[in-house]
Design an enzyme around this catalytic site. Structure first.
Site, PDB file in Angstrom:
ATOM      1  N   GLU A  22     -32.953 -13.916  -7.196  1.00 58.94           N
ATOM      2  CA  GLU A  22     -31.743 -13.783  -8.100  1.00 58.94           C
ATOM      3  C   GLU A  22     -31.639 -12.355  -8.459  1.00 58.94           C
ATOM      4  O   GLU A  22     -30.320 -11.627  -8.242  1.00 58.94           O
ATOM      5  CB  GLU A  22     -31.755 -14.476  -9.478  1.00 58.94           C
ATOM      6  CG  GLU A  22     -31.712 -15.898  -9.054  1.00 58.94           C
ATOM      7  CD  GLU A  22     -30.463 -16.115  -8.554  1.00 58.94           C
ATOM      8  OE1 GLU A  22     -29.321 -15.542  -8.802  1.00 58.94           O
ATOM      9  OE2 GLU A  22     -30.351 -17.211  -7.525  1.00 58.94           O
ATOM     10  N   TYR A  39     -26.460 -14.470 -16.700  1.00 54.10           N
ATOM     11  CA  TYR A  39     -26.302 -15.048 -15.393  1.00 54.10           C
ATOM     12  C   TYR A  39     -27.872 -15.356 -14.919  1.00 54.10           C
ATOM     13  O   TYR A  39     -28.063 -16.677 -14.393  1.00 54.10           O
ATOM     14  CB  TYR A  39     -25.864 -14.315 -14.340  1.00 54.10           C
ATOM     15  CG  TYR A  39     -25.881 -14.781 -13.098  1.00 54.10           C
ATOM     16  CD1 TYR A  39     -25.264 -15.652 -12.479  1.00 54.10           C
ATOM     17  CD2 TYR A  39     -26.824 -14.297 -12.238  1.00 54.10           C
ATOM     18  CE1 TYR A  39     -25.304 -16.357 -11.422  1.00 54.10           C
ATOM     19  CE2 TYR A  39     -27.198 -14.501 -11.145  1.00 54.10           C
ATOM     20  CZ  TYR A  39     -26.493 -15.737 -10.513  1.00 54.10           C
ATOM     21  OH  TYR A  39     -26.889 -16.287  -9.164  1.00 54.10           O
ATOM     22  N   ASP A  70     -21.363 -16.991 -11.172  1.00 52.19           N
ATOM     23  CA  ASP A  70     -21.388 -15.574 -10.616  1.00 52.19           C
ATOM     24  C   ASP A  70     -19.838 -15.508  -9.970  1.00 52.19           C
ATOM     25  O   ASP A  70     -19.036 -16.290 -10.171  1.00 52.19           O
ATOM     26  CB  ASP A  70     -22.294 -15.488  -9.399  1.00 52.19           C
ATOM     27  CG  ASP A  70     -22.076 -16.168  -8.208  1.00 52.19           C
ATOM     28  OD1 ASP A  70     -21.115 -17.015  -8.248  1.00 52.19           O
ATOM     29  OD2 ASP A  70     -22.741 -16.108  -7.354  1.00 52.19           O
TER      30      ASP A  70
END
Length: 322
Positions: free
Chosen positions: A66, A149, A167
């Site tokens: 990520e 996020y 996102d």
């Protein structure tokens, strides 16, 4: 005949009214269940086989992916991710090395401060969580360099938790399919967040699969520049298509320049340090960018301020050692 009381009528009404009452955050008439089903069915047939999605994935591998995938395409991340996990399969392994090794292994992924953030997160994981990535969203969010996020993504993708994972790809799918706009707003809005939350399925396992499925749709089909509308599972229900695919009304989004920018200079300077076996002198760094000495000096100062370069007492420079 006895009339039912107002309370009894209210108690009986929800079963018939729930289907027509939109959830908070959803525009009227949105068939959220149908939209979810179409996207999940598409994902089952078209999902990419990526290592951080596999059955043998680890929470640490998901966290690393990520961070690496922020502003960087999958094709560039894959080889670096594999090398990273082979060298540092657990947070403790990375935390045991100096942060400069993380910067060195980051290679040319760009935005190298992400490497320092991962090293800081690994150190915190060892100190606070026994070297394990926590499954709690709040604990994830408290890690250095982990924002809203990333915390939601790791909780969802690594542990199957129910979170709205939003996102750029997700925002674009929502904008087009649900609100009829060609592009999302320049920055995440409260309305977008409410819409994303309203679309998340209630059941945790389905919610986690939805999070990655809608993101994949935005990455592969509902792309920014050339959306493949005929291949989209939401074609028949897409508000943007129904409106005739109107042009984006906001300011044009310009591609970031590279040649001659400070980003390029910083990259050149870091490349010299990454490729060296030890500290390098000022002359070696000067040779990396000869066209503008003032720009080079400014960029070197910036790298030092960001913690990516360490000036040593003898006048040489190295990647950060502590």
């Amino acid at each position: 005949m006895t009339r039912p009381s107002p309370d009894a009528r209210r108690a009986a009404a929800p079963a018939s009214r729930r289907a027509s009452t939109p959830s908070p955050g959803l525009p009227p008439g949105t068939d959220a269940e149908g939209l979810r089903t179409d996207v999940l069915d598409w994902y089952a047939a078209h999902a990419r086989d990526l290592p951080w999605r596999g059955p043998d994935r680890t929470p640490w591998g998901v966290l690393v992916s990520e961070v690496m995938l922020q502003q960087t395409p999958v094709v560039r991340v894959l080889p670096v991710w594999r090398e990273w996990l082979e060298r540092w399969p657990e947070p403790a392994a990375l935390a045991a090395d100096p942060p400069g090794e993380a910067v060195r292994a980051w290679g040319r992924l760009g935005y190298p401060r992400r490497a320092l953030r991962l090293h800081a997160a690994a150190t915190a994981l060892v100190e606070r969580h026994g070297g394990r990535v926590p499954d709690d969203h709040a604990a994830l969010l408290a890690l250095p360099g982990v924002g809203a996020y990333t915390a939601a993504a790791v909780a969802s993708f690594a542990f199957g938790r129910r979170h709205a994972v939003v996102d750029t790809n997700v925002r674009r799918v929502q904008a087009r399919a649900v609100t009829g706009a060609a592009e999302p707003a320049p920055v995440l809005t409260a309305a977008e967040s409410r819409l994303a939350e309203a679309l998340v399925p209630d059941e945790e396992a389905t919610a986690a699969r939805w999070a990655v499925a809608v993101m994949e749709l935005g990455a592969l089909v509902c792309t920014a520049r050339s959306p493949r509308c005929p291949a989209c599972p939401l074609l028949a229900r897409c508000a943007w298509v129904a409106a005739g695919r109107p042009e984006h009304e906001g300011p044009a989004r310009r591609a970031q320049a590279w040649a001659g920018t400070d980003r390029q200079v910083r990259g050149r300077l870091l490349a010299v340090l990454r490729e060296a076996d030890g500290p390098v002198d000022a002359a070696a760094l000067a040779a990396a960018w000869t066209s503008d000495a003032a720009q080079r000096a400014r960029c070197l100062d910036g790298l030092v301020a960001d913690g990516l370069v360490e000036p040593l007492e003898d006048g040489t420079f190295s990647l950060p050692r502590s």
